[in-house]
Design a protein around this motif. Structure first.
Motif, PDB file in Angstrom:
ATOM      1  N   ASP A   1      35.182  40.373  48.648  1.00 15.23           N
ATOM      2  CA  ASP A   1      34.668  41.419  47.544  1.00 15.23           C
ATOM      3  C   ASP A   1      35.435  40.704  46.072  1.00 15.23           C
ATOM      4  OD1 ASP A   1      37.140  42.449  46.769  1.00 15.23           O
ATOM      5  OD2 ASP A   1      36.712  44.579  47.697  1.00 15.23           O
ATOM      6  N   GLU A   2      34.768  41.487  45.035  1.00 17.53           N
ATOM      7  CA  GLU A   2      35.233  40.893  43.664  1.00 17.53           C
ATOM      8  C   GLU A   2      36.753  41.115  43.366  1.00 17.53           C
ATOM      9  OE1 GLU A   2      34.044  41.715  39.069  1.00 17.53           O
ATOM     10  OE2 GLU A   2      32.538  41.898  40.662  1.00 17.53           O
ATOM     11  N   SER A   3      37.200  42.221  43.900  1.00 11.59           N
ATOM     12  CA  SER A   3      38.775  42.456  43.730  1.00 11.59           C
ATOM     13  C   SER A   3      39.558  41.482  44.279  1.00 11.59           C
ATOM     14  CB  SER A   3      38.888  43.829  43.857  1.00 11.59           C
ATOM     15  OG  SER A   3      38.782  44.169  45.157  1.00 11.59           O
ATOM     16  N   LEU A   5      38.699  38.426  45.205  1.00  9.88           N
ATOM     17  CA  LEU A   5      38.711  37.045  44.567  1.00  9.88           C
ATOM     18  C   LEU A   5      39.349  36.827  43.364  1.00  9.88           C
ATOM     19  CD1 LEU A   5      37.032  34.470  44.031  1.00  9.88           C
ATOM     20  CD2 LEU A   5      35.228  35.413  43.026  1.00  9.88           C
ATOM     21  N   ARG A   6      39.415  38.256  42.502  1.00 11.21           N
ATOM     22  CA  ARG A   6      40.107  38.234  41.135  1.00 11.21           C
ATOM     23  C   ARG A   6      41.637  38.154  41.518  1.00 11.21           C
ATOM     24  NH1 ARG A   6      39.639  37.081  36.673  1.00 11.21           N
ATOM     25  NH2 ARG A   6      37.604  37.735  36.576  1.00 11.21           N
ATOM     26  N   ALA A   7      41.893  38.771  42.765  1.00  8.50           N
ATOM     27  CA  ALA A   7      43.418  38.579  43.061  1.00  8.50           C
ATOM     28  C   ALA A   7      43.790  37.225  43.475  1.00  8.50           C
ATOM     29  CB  ALA A   7      43.822  39.509  44.377  1.00  8.50           C
ATOM     30  N   GLN A   8      43.156  36.478  44.016  1.00  5.72           N
ATOM     31  CA  GLN A   8      43.146  35.067  44.536  1.00  5.72           C
ATOM     32  C   GLN A   8      43.377  34.180  43.327  1.00  5.72           C
ATOM     33  OE1 GLN A   8      39.840  34.626  47.240  1.00  5.72           O
ATOM     34  NE2 GLN A   8      41.289  34.936  48.804  1.00  5.72           N
ATOM     35  N   LEU A   9      42.589  34.402  42.262  1.00  3.43           N
ATOM     36  CA  LEU A   9      42.435  33.614  40.961  1.00  3.43           C
ATOM     37  C   LEU A   9      43.529  33.803  40.469  1.00  3.43           C
ATOM     38  CD1 LEU A   9      38.518  33.774  40.122  1.00  3.43           C
ATOM     39  CD2 LEU A   9      39.610  31.867  41.224  1.00  3.43           C
ATOM     40  N   ASP A  10      43.890  35.189  40.319  1.00  2.00           N
ATOM     41  CA  ASP A  10      45.182  35.443  39.641  1.00  2.00           C
ATOM     42  C   ASP A  10      46.450  34.670  39.888  1.00  2.00           C
ATOM     43  OD1 ASP A  10      43.731  36.949  37.510  1.00  2.00           O
ATOM     44  OD2 ASP A  10      44.266  39.065  38.681  1.00  2.00           O
ATOM     45  N   GLN A  11      46.477  34.411  41.222  1.00  3.49           N
ATOM     46  CA  GLN A  11      47.577  33.539  41.664  1.00  3.49           C
ATOM     47  C   GLN A  11      47.691  32.057  41.459  1.00  3.49           C
ATOM     48  OE1 GLN A  11      49.983  35.063  43.745  1.00  3.49           O
ATOM     49  NE2 GLN A  11      48.892  36.989  43.295  1.00  3.49           N
ATOM     50  N   LEU A  12      46.728  31.540  40.853  1.00  7.12           N
ATOM     51  CA  LEU A  12      46.429  30.032  40.464  1.00  7.12           C
ATOM     52  C   LEU A  12      47.325  29.925  39.140  1.00  7.12           C
ATOM     53  CD1 LEU A  12      42.744  29.343  41.466  1.00  7.12           C
ATOM     54  CD2 LEU A  12      44.890  29.079  42.794  1.00  7.12           C
ATOM     55  N   THR A  13      47.679  28.596  39.112  1.00  7.55           N
ATOM     56  CA  THR A  13      48.225  28.381  37.686  1.00  7.55           C
ATOM     57  C   THR A  13      46.973  27.751  36.845  1.00  7.55           C
ATOM     58  OG1 THR A  13      48.274  26.261  38.384  1.00  7.55           O
ATOM     59  CG2 THR A  13      50.376  27.257  39.005  1.00  7.55           C
TER      60      THR A  13
END
Length: 171
Positions: A1-3, A5-13
């Motif tokens: 789900d979108e949230s 994905l957003r959480a995973q992207l927020d973990q990236l440098t």
């Protein structure tokens, strides 16, 4: 789900995010024949594109080796073209070369040497140019992978290929 994905992207440098965006952009842009057979054959050793002008061979090579360097920190990557001028002006500085496809956030301008040519990414990976007309320059350097540009135009293809293979000791 979108949230998620957003959480995973927020973990990236910011660098990892740039690589992820680059990889997604290239996978949408590339034709299937421009992509190495990673998924179906994870142990492939040689991937060749034999086609005419305008197919996107250089674009495919630059994206492949650039992404590999970006995803494999401290790797050593060779780019072998027919001449040093071809390596520099086509494979590194050309309109579909490495400097055109690698997001600028992944290297500093001072990390590119025009005279060699050589580019060091933020993660310590090195992309270095060589010439098929100088096969002895391939003696000694070790690499994880090689992009062999315009192999049919190398002046000494057998000697250069042999020395290149000896240098593929790292990966």
């Amino acid at each position: 789900d979108e949230s998620t994905l957003r959480a995973q992207l927020d973990q990236l440098t910011e660098h990892e995010l740039a690589v992820a965006y680059w990889k997604a952009r290239w996978s949408r842009q590339a034709r299937p024949k421009q992509i190495p057979p990673d998924a179906e054959h994870p142990d492939w050793k040689v991937f060749g594109i034999c086609s005419g002008r305008g197919f996107g061979k250089t674009l495919a090579g630059a994206n492949w080796i650039g992404l590999e360097a970006a995803q494999n920190p401290h790797s050593f990557n060779a780019v072998i073209a027919p001449t040093y001028q071809d390596a520099r002006y086509t494979c590194f500085e050309g309109p579909t070369g490495l400097l055109a496809v690698i997001p600028p956030i992944l290297y500093k301008p001072e990390d590119y040497s025009r005279s060699v040519p050589s580019l060091t990414l933020w993660n310590g990976s090195v992309l270095r140019g060589f010439a098929g007309d100088s096969p002895d320059r391939l003696r000694g350097p070790q690499h994880h992978r090689v992009w062999a540009e315009e192999l049919a135009a190398w002046q000494y293809p057998e000697d250069a290929w042999s020395n290149m293979v000896f240098g593929l000791r790292l990966g």
